[in-house]
Design an enzyme around this catalytic site. Structure first.
Site, PDB file in Angstrom:
ATOM      1  N   GLY A  16       0.150 -12.462  -5.731  1.00  0.00           N
ATOM      2  CA  GLY A  16       1.411 -12.184  -6.431  1.00  0.00           C
ATOM      3  C   GLY A  16       2.524 -13.099  -5.940  1.00  0.00           C
ATOM      4  O   GLY A  16       2.603 -13.392  -4.755  1.00  0.00           O
ATOM      5  N   ARG A  77      -4.874 -15.810  -9.148  1.00  0.00           N
ATOM      6  CA  ARG A  77      -5.916 -14.972  -8.568  1.00  0.00           C
ATOM      7  C   ARG A  77      -7.237 -15.631  -8.941  1.00  0.00           C
ATOM      8  O   ARG A  77      -7.360 -16.189 -10.027  1.00  0.00           O
ATOM      9  CB  ARG A  77      -5.802 -13.552  -9.101  1.00  0.00           C
ATOM     10  N   ASP A 108      -1.925  -9.414   1.231  1.00  0.00           N
ATOM     11  CA  ASP A 108      -3.101  -9.019   2.026  1.00  0.00           C
ATOM     12  C   ASP A 108      -4.424  -9.424   1.367  1.00  0.00           C
ATOM     13  O   ASP A 108      -5.386  -9.735   2.062  1.00  0.00           O
ATOM     14  CB  ASP A 108      -3.065  -7.537   2.384  1.00  0.00           C
ATOM     15  N   THR A 131       5.231 -11.028   0.096  1.00  0.00           N
ATOM     16  CA  THR A 131       4.989 -10.037  -0.955  1.00  0.00           C
ATOM     17  C   THR A 131       6.218  -9.145  -1.086  1.00  0.00           C
ATOM     18  O   THR A 131       6.764  -8.687  -0.078  1.00  0.00           O
ATOM     19  CB  THR A 131       3.757  -9.155  -0.673  1.00  0.00           C
ATOM     20  N   ASP A 133       6.207  -6.256  -2.006  1.00  0.00           N
ATOM     21  CA  ASP A 133       5.838  -4.888  -1.621  1.00  0.00           C
ATOM     22  C   ASP A 133       6.070  -4.613  -0.132  1.00  0.00           C
ATOM     23  O   ASP A 133       6.131  -3.455   0.283  1.00  0.00           O
ATOM     24  CB  ASP A 133       4.361  -4.623  -1.939  1.00  0.00           C
ATOM     25  N   ASP A 135       4.061  -4.770   2.278  1.00  0.00           N
ATOM     26  CA  ASP A 135       3.017  -3.865   2.782  1.00  0.00           C
ATOM     27  C   ASP A 135       2.031  -4.543   3.739  1.00  0.00           C
ATOM     28  O   ASP A 135       0.940  -4.024   3.960  1.00  0.00           O
ATOM     29  CB  ASP A 135       2.254  -3.233   1.601  1.00  0.00           C
ATOM     30  N   ARG A 177       2.720  -0.656  -6.045  1.00  0.00           N
ATOM     31  CA  ARG A 177       1.563   0.129  -6.483  1.00  0.00           C
ATOM     32  C   ARG A 177       0.960   0.933  -5.345  1.00  0.00           C
ATOM     33  O   ARG A 177       0.471   2.022  -5.535  1.00  0.00           O
ATOM     34  CB  ARG A 177       0.508  -0.790  -7.108  1.00  0.00           C
TER      35      ARG A 177
END
Ligand code: ADP
Length: 329
Positions: A16, A77, A108, A131, A133, A135, A177
């Site tokens: 991403g 991807r 990740d 990212t 996120d 995370d 997500r």
């Protein structure tokens, strides 16, 4: 891992996209040149690596990109990289270009692929966490998170204006997500009444109670931030419908902020973070390190095992969850 003298380094962005990736590319390119190494850009992540989409970069190639969102290297991807055959092609392309080491800027998933690849071919790799996120375990912040949370807060502020003018309840979905960091930060900064995140399942009744409490305390409008991956309802629309049915006094609206959270020029924080991590990634490689991630911990740049970044889920800061109730009194 056999220690080799590194002369040619390659950099890619993968998975991403996140604002600040360009600042990281710039830092990797410039520090490679500074340390008198040759630097190559690989386009479209692992997909481009498998196809040999590789270009020699100069320090000037990365002029005027520190302020730009997205990634000049593009990102992708790649299903093929998940196969041994795909990774073999990737390795052959690196060897053909005499590349000795790889810097991967990504999330990740990209790090998982990088670890398998490095183990299979005994190839030096370093990851830079990027990212929105946030995370990735082992680093307090990932590149892009600060910019994305500021974008979300700007949107929340605007929605607050209309929420308070019309006495409405807004459910605002932010990205995330699997992780609630963006929801927590933007929710606290945006003065949300409640914040629903995937890491914490408090149940719909608790949300109803907190909204009832806020109504009783004299609030006429409210904002609830919902992380994309939260499971309190089937989705944010379902959640809003349920609340409207059970709390008739509220007129409910739903906003999904969506992809604007990924774009835009990176904040000062993300640019500085990306610059520091990019330099450290090259220095770590030249220092003979591999299968490591460069991170940010307690205002220091650290180098830690790739294993730490991918093996464990990053825990959310409990103190942030605890203060929500206090702040919404
Ligand atoms: P992110 O890096 O943002 O988490 P993804 O999870 O989509 O993004 O991962 C990016 C790419 O990394 C995937 O398209 C794939 O090519 C590679 N990748 C992810 N997991 C693996 C894996 N277990 N083995 C090999 N490659 C992987």
């Amino acid at each position: 891992m056999t220690r080799i003298d590194i002369q040619n380094i390659a950099v890619m962005t993968s998975g991403g996209d996140a604002p600040g990736m360009n600042a990281a590319i710039r830092a990797v390119v410039r520090s490679s040149v500074f340390y008198k190494k040759d630097i190559y850009g690989i386009y479209r992540g692992y997909e481009g690596l498998i196809e040999g989409d590789i270009e020699r970069f100069t320090a000037r190639k990365v002029s005027n990109i520190i302020n730009r969102g997205g990634t000049i290297l593009k990102t992708a991807r790649s299903e093929e990289f998940r196969t041994p055959q795909g990774r073999k092609k990737a390795y052959q392309n690196l060897k053909q270009n005499n590349i000795d080491a790889l810097v991967v800027i990504g999330g990740d998933g990209s790090f998982r692929g990088m670890k398998i690849f490095s183990e299979e071919f005994d190839f030096p790799v370093i990851g830079i966490p990027a990212t929105i996120d946030n995370d990735i375990n082992g680093t307090d912040f990932s590149i892009g998170f600060d910019t994305a949370s500021n974008t979300a807060v700007e949107a929340i502020d605007k929605i607050r204006d209309t929420a308070s003018s019309h006495n409405r309840l807004f459910f605002i979905e932010v990205m995330g997500r699997n992780a609630g960091f963006l929801a927590l930060y933007s929710g606290i900064a945006g003065g949300a009444e409640d914040i629903l995140i995937p890491e914490e399942d408090r149940g719909i009744n608790e949300l109803l109670n907190s909204l009832k409490r806020s109504k009783r305390s004299g609030k006429t409008s409210s904002i609830v931030i919902v992380a994309e991956g939260d499971t309190t309802g089937k989705n944010v629309f379902d959640l809003a419908k349920y609340v409207e049915k059970h709390l008739k006094e509220y007129e409910v609206r739903v906003v999904i902020i969506g992809h604007i959270q990924r774009g835009g020029c990176p904040t000062t924080f993300d640019r500085v973070l990306a610059s520091r991590l990019g330099v450290k990634a090259v220095e770590a490689l030249l220092d003979g390190q591999s299968q490591k991630v460069v991170g940010y911990k307690n205002n220091r740049i650290t180098v830690y095992p790739l294993e730490t970044a991918i093996k464990k889920q990053k825990p959310v800061n409990q103190e942030l969850i605890d203060i929500i109730e206090i702040l919404t009194t």
